[in-house]
Design a protein around this motif. Structure first.
Motif, PDB file in Angstrom:
ATOM      1  N   SER A   1       0.627  -1.092  -0.066  1.00 33.53           N
ATOM      2  CA  SER A   1       0.076  -0.053   0.208  1.00 33.53           C
ATOM      3  C   SER A   1       0.965   1.085   0.090  1.00 33.53           C
ATOM      4  CB  SER A   1      -0.888  -0.101   1.163  1.00 33.53           C
ATOM      5  OG  SER A   1      -0.293   0.101   2.441  1.00 33.53           O
ATOM      6  N   HIS A   2       2.038   1.122   0.273  1.00 30.51           N
ATOM      7  CA  HIS A   2       3.083   2.379   0.138  1.00 30.51           C
ATOM      8  C   HIS A   2       4.438   1.527  -0.300  1.00 30.51           C
ATOM      9  CE1 HIS A   2       4.102   6.411   0.998  1.00 30.51           C
ATOM     10  NE2 HIS A   2       5.284   5.882   1.799  1.00 30.51           N
ATOM     11  N   SER A   3       5.073   2.351  -1.306  1.00 27.13           N
ATOM     12  CA  SER A   3       6.409   2.038  -1.928  1.00 27.13           C
ATOM     13  C   SER A   3       7.267   3.033  -2.446  1.00 27.13           C
ATOM     14  CB  SER A   3       5.962   1.083  -2.898  1.00 27.13           C
ATOM     15  OG  SER A   3       7.114   0.345  -3.390  1.00 27.13           O
ATOM     16  N   THR A   4       8.339   2.877  -2.842  1.00 28.06           N
ATOM     17  CA  THR A   4       9.233   3.828  -3.392  1.00 28.06           C
ATOM     18  C   THR A   4      10.341   3.326  -4.374  1.00 28.06           C
ATOM     19  OG1 THR A   4      11.136   5.582  -2.441  1.00 28.06           O
ATOM     20  CG2 THR A   4      10.817   3.470  -1.345  1.00 28.06           C
ATOM     21  N   THR A   5      10.828   3.947  -5.223  1.00 26.71           N
ATOM     22  CA  THR A   5      11.991   3.580  -6.028  1.00 26.71           C
ATOM     23  C   THR A   5      13.247   3.786  -5.419  1.00 26.71           C
ATOM     24  OG1 THR A   5      10.617   3.566  -7.930  1.00 26.71           O
ATOM     25  CG2 THR A   5      12.830   3.796  -8.433  1.00 26.71           C
ATOM     26  N   PHE A   6      13.448   5.273  -5.266  1.00 22.84           N
ATOM     27  CA  PHE A   6      14.716   5.600  -4.591  1.00 22.84           C
ATOM     28  C   PHE A   6      14.983   5.862  -3.067  1.00 22.84           C
ATOM     29  CE2 PHE A   6      14.238   7.671  -8.808  1.00 22.84           C
ATOM     30  CZ  PHE A   6      15.310   7.239  -9.677  1.00 22.84           C
ATOM     31  N   GLY A   7      13.863   5.657  -2.287  1.00 24.25           N
ATOM     32  CA  GLY A   7      13.835   6.110  -1.012  1.00 24.25           C
ATOM     33  C   GLY A   7      14.829   4.898  -0.406  1.00 24.25           C
ATOM     34  N   GLY A   8      15.784   5.299   0.514  1.00 26.95           N
ATOM     35  CA  GLY A   8      16.546   4.455   1.345  1.00 26.95           C
ATOM     36  C   GLY A   8      17.742   3.989   0.248  1.00 26.95           C
ATOM     37  N   ASN A   9      18.153   5.064  -0.329  1.00 26.13           N
ATOM     38  CA  ASN A   9      19.195   4.851  -1.491  1.00 26.13           C
ATOM     39  C   ASN A   9      20.463   4.299  -0.681  1.00 26.13           C
ATOM     40  OD1 ASN A   9      21.863   6.491  -2.602  1.00 26.13           O
ATOM     41  ND2 ASN A   9      20.554   5.632  -4.383  1.00 26.13           N
ATOM     42  N   PRO A  10      21.157   3.302  -1.089  1.00 32.06           N
ATOM     43  CA  PRO A  10      22.313   2.904  -0.537  1.00 32.06           C
ATOM     44  C   PRO A  10      23.428   3.887  -0.263  1.00 32.06           C
ATOM     45  CG  PRO A  10      22.324   1.818  -2.678  1.00 32.06           C
ATOM     46  CD  PRO A  10      20.798   2.656  -2.521  1.00 32.06           C
ATOM     47  N   VAL A  11      23.534   5.023  -1.168  1.00 30.76           N
ATOM     48  CA  VAL A  11      24.644   5.894  -0.714  1.00 30.76           C
ATOM     49  C   VAL A  11      24.197   6.643   0.238  1.00 30.76           C
ATOM     50  CG1 VAL A  11      26.118   7.857  -1.755  1.00 30.76           C
ATOM     51  CG2 VAL A  11      25.508   5.739  -3.248  1.00 30.76           C
ATOM     52  N   ALA A  12      22.927   7.079   0.207  1.00 32.55           N
ATOM     53  CA  ALA A  12      22.436   7.943   1.303  1.00 32.55           C
ATOM     54  C   ALA A  12      22.640   7.468   2.387  1.00 32.55           C
ATOM     55  CB  ALA A  12      21.032   8.525   0.884  1.00 32.55           C
ATOM     56  N   CYS A  13      22.232   6.120   2.761  1.00 28.63           N
ATOM     57  CA  CYS A  13      22.328   5.114   3.819  1.00 28.63           C
ATOM     58  C   CYS A  13      23.640   5.225   4.508  1.00 28.63           C
ATOM     59  CB  CYS A  13      21.478   3.918   3.730  1.00 28.63           C
ATOM     60  SG  CYS A  13      19.818   3.909   3.347  1.00 28.63           S
ATOM     61  N   ALA A  14      24.477   5.053   3.778  1.00 25.20           N
ATOM     62  CA  ALA A  14      26.018   4.717   4.066  1.00 25.20           C
ATOM     63  C   ALA A  14      26.161   6.262   4.637  1.00 25.20           C
ATOM     64  CB  ALA A  14      27.155   4.701   2.757  1.00 25.20           C
ATOM     65  N   ALA A  15      25.816   7.323   4.184  1.00 26.63           N
ATOM     66  CA  ALA A  15      26.206   8.764   4.568  1.00 26.63           C
ATOM     67  C   ALA A  15      25.545   8.783   5.902  1.00 26.63           C
ATOM     68  CB  ALA A  15      25.784   9.794   3.528  1.00 26.63           C
ATOM     69  N   ALA A  16      24.224   8.241   6.044  1.00 29.64           N
ATOM     70  CA  ALA A  16      23.698   8.345   7.347  1.00 29.64           C
ATOM     71  C   ALA A  16      24.061   7.549   8.451  1.00 29.64           C
ATOM     72  CB  ALA A  16      22.101   7.977   7.117  1.00 29.64           C
ATOM     73  N   CYS A  17      24.641   6.363   8.227  1.00 30.05           N
ATOM     74  CA  CYS A  17      25.486   5.690   9.005  1.00 30.05           C
ATOM     75  C   CYS A  17      26.695   6.658   9.696  1.00 30.05           C
ATOM     76  CB  CYS A  17      25.799   4.374   8.422  1.00 30.05           C
ATOM     77  SG  CYS A  17      24.292   3.145   8.067  1.00 30.05           S
ATOM     78  N   ALA A  18      27.547   7.012   8.645  1.00 29.27           N
ATOM     79  CA  ALA A  18      28.655   7.758   9.004  1.00 29.27           C
ATOM     80  C   ALA A  18      28.252   9.086   9.807  1.00 29.27           C
ATOM     81  CB  ALA A  18      29.399   8.273   7.806  1.00 29.27           C
ATOM     82  N   THR A  19      27.329   9.586   9.505  1.00 28.52           N
ATOM     83  CA  THR A  19      26.600  10.901  10.273  1.00 28.52           C
ATOM     84  C   THR A  19      26.567  10.581  11.765  1.00 28.52           C
ATOM     85  OG1 THR A  19      25.597  11.737   8.083  1.00 28.52           O
ATOM     86  CG2 THR A  19      24.914  12.420  10.238  1.00 28.52           C
ATOM     87  N   ILE A  20      25.347   9.331  11.793  1.00 26.47           N
ATOM     88  CA  ILE A  20      25.309   8.958  13.384  1.00 26.47           C
ATOM     89  C   ILE A  20      26.774   8.641  14.163  1.00 26.47           C
ATOM     90  CG2 ILE A  20      24.098   7.266  14.776  1.00 26.47           C
ATOM     91  CD1 ILE A  20      22.066   7.033  12.368  1.00 26.47           C
ATOM     92  N   ASP A  21      27.494   7.859  13.405  1.00 29.56           N
ATOM     93  CA  ASP A  21      28.873   7.874  13.928  1.00 29.56           C
ATOM     94  C   ASP A  21      29.528   8.989  14.455  1.00 29.56           C
ATOM     95  OD1 ASP A  21      28.162   5.131  13.761  1.00 29.56           O
ATOM     96  OD2 ASP A  21      29.616   4.499  12.048  1.00 29.56           O
ATOM     97  N   VAL A  22      29.515   9.928  13.338  1.00 26.35           N
ATOM     98  CA  VAL A  22      30.092  11.506  13.815  1.00 26.35           C
ATOM     99  C   VAL A  22      29.708  12.041  14.848  1.00 26.35           C
ATOM    100  CG1 VAL A  22      30.658  13.469  12.756  1.00 26.35           C
ATOM    101  CG2 VAL A  22      31.275  11.416  11.400  1.00 26.35           C
ATOM    102  N   LEU A  23      28.343  11.926  14.904  1.00 24.67           N
ATOM    103  CA  LEU A  23      27.751  12.695  15.839  1.00 24.67           C
ATOM    104  C   LEU A  23      27.840  12.268  17.410  1.00 24.67           C
ATOM    105  CD1 LEU A  23      24.067  13.280  14.351  1.00 24.67           C
ATOM    106  CD2 LEU A  23      25.684  14.984  14.788  1.00 24.67           C
ATOM    107  N   LYS A  24      27.976  11.000  17.357  1.00 27.07           N
ATOM    108  CA  LYS A  24      28.351  10.077  18.624  1.00 27.07           C
ATOM    109  C   LYS A  24      29.516  10.327  18.965  1.00 27.07           C
ATOM    110  CE  LYS A  24      24.860   6.159  18.681  1.00 27.07           C
ATOM    111  NZ  LYS A  24      24.961   4.877  18.571  1.00 27.07           N
ATOM    112  N   ASP A  25      30.446   9.994  17.981  1.00 28.67           N
ATOM    113  CA  ASP A  25      32.143  10.005  18.304  1.00 28.67           C
ATOM    114  C   ASP A  25      32.761  11.446  18.655  1.00 28.67           C
ATOM    115  OD1 ASP A  25      32.127   7.255  17.948  1.00 28.67           O
ATOM    116  OD2 ASP A  25      32.800   7.484  15.850  1.00 28.67           O
TER     117      ASP A  25
END
Length: 439
Positions: A299-323
């Protein structure tokens, strides 16, 4: 080469995308700074409109992006699965308040809002949504039906189709003299809801209440904790889902991971974006697994949502905010900046109210004689700041509130420098008022 002097005359970019300020030609960004096409460095206190919380091009984020690009550029999550999106989901589980632990990834804040409202209506089998006057939730048609920060956004568009209702947002400055903020606004919002339920819509027809826990474009307005608590209580009483729009307040901006943590009020659904991926397009509609499992498959979907490059950037962002302790830095530097801005308020009659929580800082510009909002004066000051090499942005219904939102990496020296440049601009503006150069 681009001729920056004539680019606007070519009409390549749709004029509906307002170039309100500063429309600055930029060739590079680094840390706290934009580098203009003129070679000048500009201290950026906008963070890409509260998006690059880790500063421009943080090396660890850039490294993560480059590594991911070498492995997988696009991954439609409906067809394949990949590591960066699963790692990000786990990291988000660790910083979001319980029980918000399940994610639908999109590309923008507006998409996250659309998903949140869609989920709420699907689960409750109810139609109506209540939002608050002054809120900004996006400009897609569904999100626009909830947005009331400026009427021009809704002009000529029959948004809502009678499916939304708006109530007043708490304005602490309007608390009657001698009354406690928490007590007054808790009673006020309870009366507002009762009036709404008595005269306009039955509570059993309301799917969700949506709000920004701190108004963003509405002028960086910070509500009392008890006001949010009372809304949570009303929603629970009537089986209404509470949605927090944390698109701007998330990822350390308020001095905690999310404003929900800062206020101690947990919504049923949260929309997150902006600071999630240090400038790459990514967002998420967040809820508990229990709630998400009621959302019918497909009932809900996406083509580009959760793009792997954006997700990798987000993982690094959270790590930087923490570290690097940036969430705590936002609280410490934000408290300091608020004190400095309040001192400016005492010295300058063109400054009205000053508000702040973490590194969300709002400075109202007023007519010194009438006390009325002064959007023209604000723009004058912003242009003077730009000439001095400082970029700030505007907000508020009349464009009267300066938004100061430096990256969470900001240090004391650069913070003081930016505030001193702002004061220089204000002093010059006041001088022009006194001698009649401007009115």
């Amino acid at each position: 080469m681009i001729d920056w002097n004539t680019i606007n005359e070519e009409g390549l970019l749709a004029p509906t995308m307002a170039k309100d300020f500063p429309n600055l030609p930029v060739v590079k960004a680094e840390g706290f700074f934009y580098i203009g096409a003129d070679g000048k460095k500009y201290l950026d206190f906008t963070s890409g409109i509260a998006t690059e919380n880790t500063g421009h091009r943080h090396p660890k984020v850039v490294e993560a992006i480059k590594k991911q690009v070498d492995e997988l550029l696009h991954g439609p999550i409906g067809i394949i699965n990949y590591e960066s999106i699963l790692t990000l989901a786990r990291k988000l589980q660790g910083i979001l308040p319980s029980p918000l632990d399940c994610f639908f990834f999109g590309n923008s804040g507006a998409e996250a809002i659309e998903g949140a409202v869609k989920l709420a209506r699907h689960v409750t089998k109810r139609s109506y949504v209540v939002s608050f006057i002054g809120g900004f939730h996006g400009r897609t048609m569904g999100a626009l039906s909830l947005t009331t920060s400026k009427s021009k956004y809704r002009k000529s568009l029959p948004v809502g189709a009678g499916m939304t209702y708006q109530l007043p947002y708490a304005q602490v400055s309007e608390t009657p003299h001698g009354m406690d903020h928490d007590v007054y606004w808790s009673q006020h919002v309870e009366e507002d809801f009762q009036r709404l339920f008595d005269h306009q819509v039955s509570p059993d027809e309301v799917a969700a209440v949506i709000l920004e826990p701190v108004l963003g474009e509405g002028g960086y307005v910070i509500p009392p904790k008890a006001w949010l608590e009372k809304i949570r209580e009303i929603c629970d009483e009537h089986g209404i889902l509470l949605i927090f729009d944390e698109v701007q307040t998330g990822f350390g901006r308020t001095g905690d991971w999310f404003a929900a943590n800062r206020f101690g009020v947990v919504p049923d659904i949260m929309a997150i974006a902006k600071g999630i991926a240090s400038g790459l397009p990514l967002s998420a509609t967040v809820a508990s697994k229990e709630l998400m499992e009621q959302w019918t498959i497909g009932s809900h979907s996406t083509t580009f949502g959760g793009n792997p490059v954006a997700c990798a950037a987000a993982c690094a962002t959270i790590d930087v905010l923490k570290d690097e302790g940036l969430v705590e830095n936002a609280r410490i530097q934000g408290d300091y900046a608020l004190t400095k801005l309040q001192a400016l308020q005492e010295k300058h009659t063109v400054i009205g109210k000053v508000r702040g929580i973490g590194l969300m800082l709002g400075i109202e510009i007023i007519h010194p004689e009438t006390g009325e909002p002064n959007g023209d004066g604000l723009m004058n000051i912003l242009h003077k700041c730009l000439d001095k090499g400082l970029i700030l942005y505007l907000s508020g219904n009349k464009g009267e509130v300066i938004r100061m939102m430096p990256p969470l990496t900001i240090d004391r020296d650069h913070l003081e420098w930016g505030i001193s440049l702002l004061e220089e601009a204000i002093v010059e503006y006041e001088r022009e008022l006194r001698v009649g150069v401007i009115k």
